[in-house]
Design a protein around this motif. Structure first.
Motif, PDB file in Angstrom:
ATOM      1  N   LEU A 198       0.820  -1.208   0.000  1.00 51.88           N
ATOM      2  CA  LEU A 198       0.000   0.000   0.000  1.00 51.88           C
ATOM      3  C   LEU A 198       0.852   1.256   0.000  1.00 51.88           C
ATOM      4  O   LEU A 198       1.916   1.290   0.625  1.00 51.88           O
ATOM      5  CB  LEU A 198      -0.896   0.029   1.242  1.00 51.88           C
ATOM      6  N   PRO A 199       0.400   2.304  -0.684  1.00 49.72           N
ATOM      7  CA  PRO A 199       1.070   3.599  -0.548  1.00 49.72           C
ATOM      8  C   PRO A 199       0.801   4.168   0.839  1.00 49.72           C
ATOM      9  O   PRO A 199      -0.157   3.759   1.507  1.00 49.72           O
ATOM     10  CB  PRO A 199       0.429   4.449  -1.646  1.00 49.72           C
ATOM     11  N   PRO A 200       1.610   5.107   1.294  1.00 44.26           N
ATOM     12  CA  PRO A 200       1.392   5.696   2.618  1.00 44.26           C
ATOM     13  C   PRO A 200       0.136   6.568   2.640  1.00 44.26           C
ATOM     14  O   PRO A 200      -0.358   7.000   1.601  1.00 44.26           O
ATOM     15  CB  PRO A 200       2.656   6.536   2.832  1.00 44.26           C
ATOM     16  N   GLY A 201      -0.368   6.800   3.834  1.00 46.05           N
ATOM     17  CA  GLY A 201      -1.498   7.714   4.007  1.00 46.05           C
ATOM     18  C   GLY A 201      -2.861   7.058   3.959  1.00 46.05           C
ATOM     19  O   GLY A 201      -3.880   7.758   3.938  1.00 46.05           O
ATOM     20  N   LEU A 202      -2.939   5.734   3.942  1.00 44.05           N
ATOM     21  CA  LEU A 202      -4.218   5.042   3.810  1.00 44.05           C
ATOM     22  C   LEU A 202      -4.744   4.488   5.126  1.00 44.05           C
ATOM     23  O   LEU A 202      -5.533   3.549   5.147  1.00 44.05           O
ATOM     24  CB  LEU A 202      -4.085   3.894   2.797  1.00 44.05           C
ATOM     25  N   GLU A 203      -4.321   5.104   6.235  1.00 48.91           N
ATOM     26  CA  GLU A 203      -4.747   4.599   7.540  1.00 48.91           C
ATOM     27  C   GLU A 203      -6.272   4.535   7.698  1.00 48.91           C
ATOM     28  O   GLU A 203      -6.786   3.552   8.249  1.00 48.91           O
ATOM     29  CB  GLU A 203      -4.130   5.454   8.663  1.00 48.91           C
ATOM     30  N   PRO A 204      -7.042   5.543   7.239  1.00 47.19           N
ATOM     31  CA  PRO A 204      -8.499   5.434   7.385  1.00 47.19           C
ATOM     32  C   PRO A 204      -9.081   4.202   6.678  1.00 47.19           C
ATOM     33  O   PRO A 204     -10.044   3.608   7.173  1.00 47.19           O
ATOM     34  CB  PRO A 204      -9.013   6.730   6.738  1.00 47.19           C
ATOM     35  N   LEU A 205      -8.498   3.817   5.556  1.00 41.26           N
ATOM     36  CA  LEU A 205      -8.971   2.637   4.839  1.00 41.26           C
ATOM     37  C   LEU A 205      -8.495   1.357   5.505  1.00 41.26           C
ATOM     38  O   LEU A 205      -9.263   0.413   5.689  1.00 41.26           O
ATOM     39  CB  LEU A 205      -8.490   2.691   3.390  1.00 41.26           C
ATOM     40  N   ARG A 206      -7.233   1.331   5.894  1.00 43.97           N
ATOM     41  CA  ARG A 206      -6.671   0.128   6.497  1.00 43.97           C
ATOM     42  C   ARG A 206      -7.302  -0.173   7.853  1.00 43.97           C
ATOM     43  O   ARG A 206      -7.441  -1.340   8.232  1.00 43.97           O
ATOM     44  CB  ARG A 206      -5.161   0.284   6.658  1.00 43.97           C
ATOM     45  N   HIS A 207      -7.687   0.879   8.581  1.00 46.38           N
ATOM     46  CA  HIS A 207      -8.214   0.695   9.935  1.00 46.38           C
ATOM     47  C   HIS A 207      -9.713   0.998   9.991  1.00 46.38           C
ATOM     48  O   HIS A 207     -10.225   1.371  11.049  1.00 46.38           O
ATOM     49  CB  HIS A 207      -7.448   1.580  10.915  1.00 46.38           C
ATOM     50  N   ALA A 208     -10.393   0.841   8.897  1.00 43.80           N
ATOM     51  CA  ALA A 208     -11.832   1.128   8.862  1.00 43.80           C
ATOM     52  C   ALA A 208     -12.580   0.209   9.819  1.00 43.80           C
ATOM     53  O   ALA A 208     -12.296  -0.986   9.899  1.00 43.80           O
ATOM     54  CB  ALA A 208     -12.358   0.943   7.440  1.00 43.80           C
ATOM     55  N   PRO A 209     -13.562   0.740  10.566  1.00 40.70           N
ATOM     56  CA  PRO A 209     -14.355  -0.108  11.474  1.00 40.70           C
ATOM     57  C   PRO A 209     -15.265  -1.040  10.683  1.00 40.70           C
ATOM     58  O   PRO A 209     -15.521  -0.810   9.488  1.00 40.70           O
ATOM     59  CB  PRO A 209     -15.171   0.923  12.270  1.00 40.70           C
ATOM     60  N   PRO A 210     -15.763  -2.098  11.326  1.00 39.71           N
ATOM     61  CA  PRO A 210     -16.608  -3.056  10.616  1.00 39.71           C
ATOM     62  C   PRO A 210     -17.846  -2.436   9.968  1.00 39.71           C
ATOM     63  O   PRO A 210     -18.310  -2.900   8.933  1.00 39.71           O
ATOM     64  CB  PRO A 210     -17.006  -4.060  11.714  1.00 39.71           C
ATOM     65  N   ASP A 211     -18.370  -1.374  10.577  1.00 36.32           N
ATOM     66  CA  ASP A 211     -19.600  -0.760  10.058  1.00 36.32           C
ATOM     67  C   ASP A 211     -19.312   0.489   9.241  1.00 36.32           C
ATOM     68  O   ASP A 211     -20.173   1.367   9.121  1.00 36.32           O
ATOM     69  CB  ASP A 211     -20.550  -0.428  11.200  1.00 36.32           C
ATOM     70  N   PHE A 212     -18.129   0.585   8.629  1.00 41.80           N
ATOM     71  CA  PHE A 212     -17.779   1.823   7.930  1.00 41.80           C
ATOM     72  C   PHE A 212     -18.709   2.105   6.765  1.00 41.80           C
ATOM     73  O   PHE A 212     -18.947   3.259   6.413  1.00 41.80           O
ATOM     74  CB  PHE A 212     -16.320   1.803   7.463  1.00 41.80           C
TER      75      PHE A 212
END
Length: 207
Positions: free
Chosen positions: A164-178
């Protein structure tokens, strides 16, 4: 001598069998032969009631639209639109295999066209100009259909930092109900924008 026992056919039963087939096996399974097998008859028997696969898809659409609810008595109009949007999305999520098929075809369902008419009536009663009612309904549908399509997509939990490219924390750590959160955010923003747009239109009309 009694008459031979044969399965009784009618158009509604054919459409319900077709919807059950798609729900269980996917849109690719939709054929008169497969529907007939579920009903215990031969494929050609269905053509006494339906003329084509397109007609079957329109009939299935009628059944799904019947699960949606637009109450023109709900006030204010934003609450009615919110309730209708949730009902619409819930119906689609109960039949996810039909969503790509419905989204990719022109509307031929009489029930769907009547639902459009009711939605247009709601907006006219709220004071929307005639040249805006289709825009409001269609943009709401885009959110609902896109949301329903996305529900079936698996989240990329197997991704690794190396891929993955950097900066994708919101996608990588998305909650189950995102996906639900995204729908709630999108619907609230859309309705708020609609309300502000209508207020602006009415203010310009009064000036």
């Amino acid at each position: 001598m009694g008459r031979p026992s044969r399965p009784l056919l009618d158009r509604d039963g054919i459409m319900r069998a077709a919807l059950a087939l798609v729900d269980e096996e996917g849109a690719a399974a939709l054929s008169t032969t497969r529907i007939a097998a579920r009903l215990g008859v031969k494929g050609p028997s269905l053509y006494n009631y339906v003329s084509s696969r397109d007609e079957i898809i329109a009939g299935i659409s009628d059944l799904i639209v019947a699960e949606m609810d637009l109450d023109l008595t709900v006030q204010p109009w934003t609450a009615a639109l919110d309730a209708w949007a949730r009902s619409y999305r819930a119906a689609l999520t109960r039949h996810p295999n039909m969503v790509p098929l419905l989204a990719s075809r022109p509307t031929r369902s009489l029930a769907a066209l009547q639902a459009y008419a009711h939605a247009f009536t709601l907006l006219r009663q709220a004071g929307w100009p005639e040249d805006h009612v289709l825009q409001v309904v269609q943009s709401t549908e885009y959110l609902l259909i896109g949301s329903a399509l996305h529900l079936e997509h698996p989240h990329g939990t197997a991704w690794t930092d190396e891929t993955l490219p950097p900066g994708l924390e919101p996608l990588r750590h998305a909650p189950p109900d995102f996906r639900e959160q995204a729908f709630e955010t999108g619907l609230a923003a859309l309705i708020r924008s609609f309300r502000e747009t209508l207020n602006d239109l009415q203010a310009r009309g009064d000036s």
